[in-house]
Design a protein around this motif. Structure first.
Motif, PDB file in Angstrom:
ATOM      1  N   MET A 144      31.307  38.800  33.435  1.00 46.69           N
ATOM      2  CA  MET A 144      31.404  38.310  34.829  1.00 46.69           C
ATOM      3  C   MET A 144      30.610  37.472  35.282  1.00 46.69           C
ATOM      4  O   MET A 144      30.587  36.485  36.209  1.00 46.69           O
ATOM      5  N   GLU A 145      29.243  37.411  34.614  1.00 49.47           N
ATOM      6  CA  GLU A 145      28.278  36.339  35.016  1.00 49.47           C
ATOM      7  C   GLU A 145      28.474  35.151  34.469  1.00 49.47           C
ATOM      8  O   GLU A 145      27.938  35.183  33.186  1.00 49.47           O
ATOM      9  N   ALA A 146      28.764  34.013  35.128  1.00 53.68           N
ATOM     10  CA  ALA A 146      29.008  32.922  34.176  1.00 53.68           C
ATOM     11  C   ALA A 146      27.801  32.523  33.241  1.00 53.68           C
ATOM     12  O   ALA A 146      27.936  32.094  31.941  1.00 53.68           O
ATOM     13  N   SER A 147      26.635  32.218  34.012  1.00 52.17           N
ATOM     14  CA  SER A 147      25.391  31.968  33.383  1.00 52.17           C
ATOM     15  C   SER A 147      24.205  32.859  33.804  1.00 52.17           C
ATOM     16  O   SER A 147      23.632  33.730  33.054  1.00 52.17           O
ATOM     17  N   GLY A 148      23.945  32.717  34.903  1.00 55.08           N
ATOM     18  CA  GLY A 148      22.817  33.241  35.508  1.00 55.08           C
ATOM     19  C   GLY A 148      21.649  32.099  35.382  1.00 55.08           C
ATOM     20  O   GLY A 148      21.599  31.437  34.135  1.00 55.08           O
ATOM     21  N   THR A 149      20.753  31.996  36.273  1.00 51.88           N
ATOM     22  CA  THR A 149      19.673  31.170  35.967  1.00 51.88           C
ATOM     23  C   THR A 149      18.371  31.551  36.373  1.00 51.88           C
ATOM     24  O   THR A 149      17.212  31.386  35.847  1.00 51.88           O
ATOM     25  N   ASP A 172      29.508  33.005  48.421  1.00 52.65           N
ATOM     26  CA  ASP A 172      29.326  33.104  47.212  1.00 52.65           C
ATOM     27  C   ASP A 172      30.052  33.581  46.522  1.00 52.65           C
ATOM     28  O   ASP A 172      30.246  34.718  46.171  1.00 52.65           O
ATOM     29  N   GLU A 173      31.002  32.741  45.709  1.00 45.29           N
ATOM     30  CA  GLU A 173      31.946  33.077  44.822  1.00 45.29           C
ATOM     31  C   GLU A 173      33.280  33.793  45.504  1.00 45.29           C
ATOM     32  O   GLU A 173      34.108  34.274  44.755  1.00 45.29           O
ATOM     33  N   THR A 174      33.646  33.627  46.690  1.00 46.86           N
ATOM     34  CA  THR A 174      34.877  34.087  47.051  1.00 46.86           C
ATOM     35  C   THR A 174      35.107  33.127  48.153  1.00 46.86           C
ATOM     36  O   THR A 174      34.457  32.408  48.712  1.00 46.86           O
ATOM     37  N   ASN A 221      33.007  24.273  35.501  1.00 49.67           N
ATOM     38  CA  ASN A 221      33.517  25.534  36.197  1.00 49.67           C
ATOM     39  C   ASN A 221      32.369  26.375  36.239  1.00 49.67           C
ATOM     40  O   ASN A 221      31.576  26.433  35.171  1.00 49.67           O
ATOM     41  N   HIS A 222      32.233  27.142  37.250  1.00 50.65           N
ATOM     42  CA  HIS A 222      30.848  28.105  37.422  1.00 50.65           C
ATOM     43  C   HIS A 222      31.253  29.648  37.365  1.00 50.65           C
ATOM     44  O   HIS A 222      30.518  30.449  37.670  1.00 50.65           O
ATOM     45  N   THR A 223      32.615  29.752  37.387  1.00 54.68           N
ATOM     46  CA  THR A 223      33.120  31.373  37.565  1.00 54.68           C
ATOM     47  C   THR A 223      34.534  31.543  37.116  1.00 54.68           C
ATOM     48  O   THR A 223      35.440  30.681  37.264  1.00 54.68           O
TER      49      THR A 223
END
Ligand code: CR6
Length: 818
Positions: free
Chosen positions: A659-664, A279-281, A364-366
């Protein structure tokens, strides 16, 4: 006894009778069991197959219609679709839930047990994958002809077991017994090629490039119908499974090498075996690149075939198709599309580029640097030699144009180039996706602003106007209507039934925010949901929590930037404070954590252990009984989220700002009446704007302040710790082994990390977080006010419906009518 369709029965009774007959028929003829011997799983399969029949008619009808009317199609390319269970979703969206519940009830079967027998389709890691699932549902709901394209992983996200407080990973086996939802399309199979070399030939003075691959794998399609609200539309989610071109090397087998004979099959099938557990790396793994190209190539071949079948040529592709890249994972599609147009269809470069760059768009998500995907050139060249040539060509043209437009800024070139020359040469997939797309979007207002200021600052200058914001959303069908039927019923009563179709009507609830009767009803619904969660806690962990406590919830992937650790530091501080001042007016709390850490993410796994060690100490300490409990619920997944979210009082959204692009999850929790404690990060900011400053607990540095402190290098973690006696005490306790007497140094690495570097700036935000938590206590101790704030939250979350998000994508990016 089966009811028969006799005159005099109501439509409803008749519908129940039909459902019953359908379920029994499936049980007998498809499952092959006598109902008397059926297990819960058998009932699930029979029910799902009966429901699927209804879906299928709508599905095929819809396909015929969109073929006929020539509508523009949307193709959503995503390596992840975190769908979860589908039975309730399908029944609910078809408005068949009550009928099937009654039908099963008549057969002596509890629909709850049938629901529970369905394994989660966990084909995603977290927010990005769940977003794709919400988007698929919203596209079907809005009647947008759309295909989701992804991979049919045999094993989804791993199953998390907590053993002695440590995370262990076990394979997840959702397909072990097959899934009743999908249709195998063995006629839809494509060759996916890898490796080999490229031959250059000149034909009539034009260079031609012929790729001679060294390996071919088959991609086989499986379609899962995705049902929109009220069954209005059904769209396919087409997932590819990998098969060897030759299932067995017979010559080897006949020579006695039975294992070697299957090795090609194993190598090919490996592509769709497991979801990449990150997740994200982005770890540069060859298998991951194979997965990406595999599903991209199959999807593009498929959509191009369809287009040519209907429209005859490819020039009209941009008018008839919009392809959305969900993050950079499918970015190689830009090169694959060019390859198909140039090499397979003999188009000229500029024609091919016009078609490609006006068909694709990229989300883009991050912005986390370690999560931006890059590939070492040698690996990419070995796997996709022709694509690398094409990417070089794209890059040359792009750099030439940049040079011409910015003649005095030679340093711009290295920053906008697709090739990163530092640290070994690498391909930057974000740059490729950006350059090949007409529109690029971020997923919250802040994130989009930061995209323009940081990672894509220079590309945004070279191609101004391409970046748009599309703040994420969630489907209310799953995250309100299905997961919180109590609240939904109340909303229908207070706001009118139309609220199910027009979420903006939830706003009407606010008119009654001060009405004590409504407050009591809302509080009662929340309490009932909490009682359900209490039972889950007792069943899974063997101890009790009180439904009257404040349920303080942090549920999400375990990642340092999400700062579960900050929450744990506050937990320890609170534990100390309660013990030193037991008679104060503490709000009784249950701290609830759930979330998986990537298997290789050592720091995150140690934080899980810390949560469990703190839980053990606190939960066994009689001096805080009734005031504080700590719960780590194992194996967080969509189904567990559906239970925790409606039961939450407080939603922890405490990432380091920026750092958190959005969060849902933040949206799901607020919609279900949890108040947010959070930083000004991602979509928290927009939640605050919607619910108002008085109904949210904001703390900590802003993204700009975070940047400023990083630039200034001050105050340092040492300064922060020196300034906060409480923080010092907490760090001493954890670092000194108070929670790990069996291994006093266990958490030293965590504490040393905070004392020295504190990359995620916990020490900067700790005091402000503590103060915000005390404001939480204060409000909790005034139940009417708390519930009022919860009502205002619910009433103002309509904007976060993914129907709104998708309508924006449709109008502003895809240009398809809604
Ligand atoms: N991890 C973001 O971090 C966002 C989702 C969906 C994430 C998260 O803030 O809500 O995407 N990013 O946009 C990636 O996966 C790269 C996520 O889920």
């Amino acid at each position: 006894m089966l009811q028969t369709n006799t005159a005099g029965t109501s439509d409803y009774e008749q519908a129940i009778a039909e459902a019953k007959a359908a379920i029994i028929a499936k049980m007998t003829l498809s499952v092959g069991k006598d109902p008397g011997y059926a297990t819960d799983r058998d009932w699930f399969v029979a029910t799902a197959l009966a429901a699927r029949d209804r879906v299928t008619h709508r599905f095929l009808g819809g396909k015929r219609a969109s073929k006929a009317d020539g509508k523009k199609r949307v193709y959503y390319l995503s390596l992840e679709f975190l769908i979860g269970r589908q039975l309730t979703d399908v029944l609910y969206n078809f408005e068949l839930y009550d009928i099937f519940r009654a039908a099963l009830g008549d057969l002596g079967v509890d629909i709850e047990r049938v629901r529970e027998a369905e394994p989660d389709a966990a084909l995603g890691n977290g927010g990005l994958g769940r977003l794709a699932a919400c988007f698929m549902e919203s596209m079907a709901t809005l009647g947008i002809p759309a295909y989701g394209y992804g991979i049919r992983y045999d094993h989804g996200l791993f199953r998390q077991v907590i053993k002695d407080g440590w995370q262990q990973e076990f394979p997840e086996t959702w397909l072990e017994n097959g899934t009743p939802w999908e249709f195998l399309r063995s006629d839809v199979t494509y060759d996916i090629r890898f490796g080999g070399s490229v031959e250059t030939k000149t034909v009539n003075n034009v260079p031609r490039f012929i790729w001679h691959p060294s390996e071919v794998v088959h991609a086989v399609a499986y379609d899962t119908p995705i049902v929109g609200w009220r069954g209005s539309n059904v769209n396919p989610l087409r997932l590819w499974s990998a098969r060897a071109a030759d299932p067995i090397a017979l010559s080897l087998f006949n020579k006695g090498d039975h294992v070697g004979a299957l090795s090609d099959q194993a190598r090919s099938a490996a592509i769709s075996k497991v979801l990449y557990p990150s997740d994200e790396t982005a770890a540069g793994q060859e298998l991951r690149l194979r997965q990406e190209y595999f599903f991209v190539s199959a999807s593009l071949q498929d959509l191009i075939n369809r287009h040519i079948r209907i429209y005859g040529d490819l020039y009209s592709l941009p008018d008839r198709a919009a392809i959305q890249l969900n993050d950079t994972h499918p970015a190689v599609a830009i090169a694959e599309m060019m390859r198909i147009l140039l090499d397979d269809h003999n188009l000229r470069w500029d024609e091919a580029w016009r078609i490609t760059s006006s068909t694709f768009s990229y989300t883009n998500h991050t912005l986390l640097p370690e999560a931006l995907e890059t590939w070492p050139l040698p690996l990419f060249e070995r796997l996709l030699p022709r694509h690398l040539q094409i990417i070089y060509f794209i890059n040359n043209l792009h750099l030439e144009a940049t040079k011409k437009n910015f003649p005095n800024e030679p340093e711009l070139l290295s920053s906008v180039s697709i090739i990163d020359e530092r640290d070994g040469r690498r391909l930057r997939m974000g740059q490729l996706a950006f350059i090949g797309s007409h529109t690029i979007n971020g997923v919250s207002a802040l994130h989009t602003d930061l995209m323009k200021e940081t990672t894509f600052r220079d590309l945004n200058r070279v191609y101004p106007g391409r970046i748009q914001n599309k703040t994420n959303g969630i489907t209310f069908r799953r995250w309100l209507q299905q997961s919180n039927p109590g609240l939904t019923k109340l909303l229908c009563e207070v706001c009118g039934e139309e609220v199910l179709d027009k979420p903006e009507l939830i706003k009407r609830l606010e008119e009654h925010a001060d009405d004590p009767a409504l407050q009591q009803r809302i509080a009662k619904i929340k309490r009932a949901n909490k009682v359900v969660l209490c039972k889950i806690v007792t069943d899974r962990l063997g101890f009790r929590v009180e439904a009257d406590s404040l349920f303080d919830v942090q549920i999400k992937r375990q990642h340092e930037y999400k700062r579960q650790l900050l929450n744990l530091l506050e937990t320890v501080a609170l534990y100390d404070a309660i013990r030193s001042n037991p008679t104060a007016d503490w709000a009784p709390r249950v701290k609830i954590f759930a979330g998986k850490a990537a298997a290789s993410y050592v720091a995150a796994k140690l934080i899980i252990k810390l949560a469990n060690d703190i839980a053990k100490t606190v939960n066994n300490d009689p001096s805080v009984q009734g005031k504080l409990k700590v719960v780590f619920l194992p194996n967080y997944n969509v189904s567990l989220a559906e239970k925790i979210i409606p039961a939450a009082d407080l939603s922890e959204q405490i990432s380091t700002a920026g750092m958190e692009a959005s969060g849902t999850g933040n949206m799901k929790l607020a919609l279900n009446g949890a108040l947010t404690i959070g930083t000004l990060d991602g979509a928290n900011i927009e939640i605050k704007d919607n619910v108002g400053d008085d109904n949210i607990f904001i703390f900590g540095l802003t993204a700009a302040e975070v940047e400023e402190r990083k630039r200034a290098g001050a105050p340092t973690a040492t300064d922060n710790i020196a300034a906060s006696p409480m923080l010092r005490q907490v760090l001493d306790a954890i670092g000194g082994g108070v929670f790990s007497p069996d291994d006093p140094n266990r958490f030293k690495p965590i504490i040393d990390g905070l004392r020295s570097q504190d990359r995620y700036m916990l020490t900067d935000d700790f005091d402000s977080y503590w103060a915000a938590q005390r404001r939480v206590d204060e409000l909790w101790n005034q139940p009417e006010k708390w519930t009022r704030a919860a009502i205002v939250n619910i009433a103002n979350m309509a904007w976060f419906s993914s129907d709104r998000t998708i309508a924006e994508y449709a109008e502003q990016i895809w240009k398809v009518p809604v």
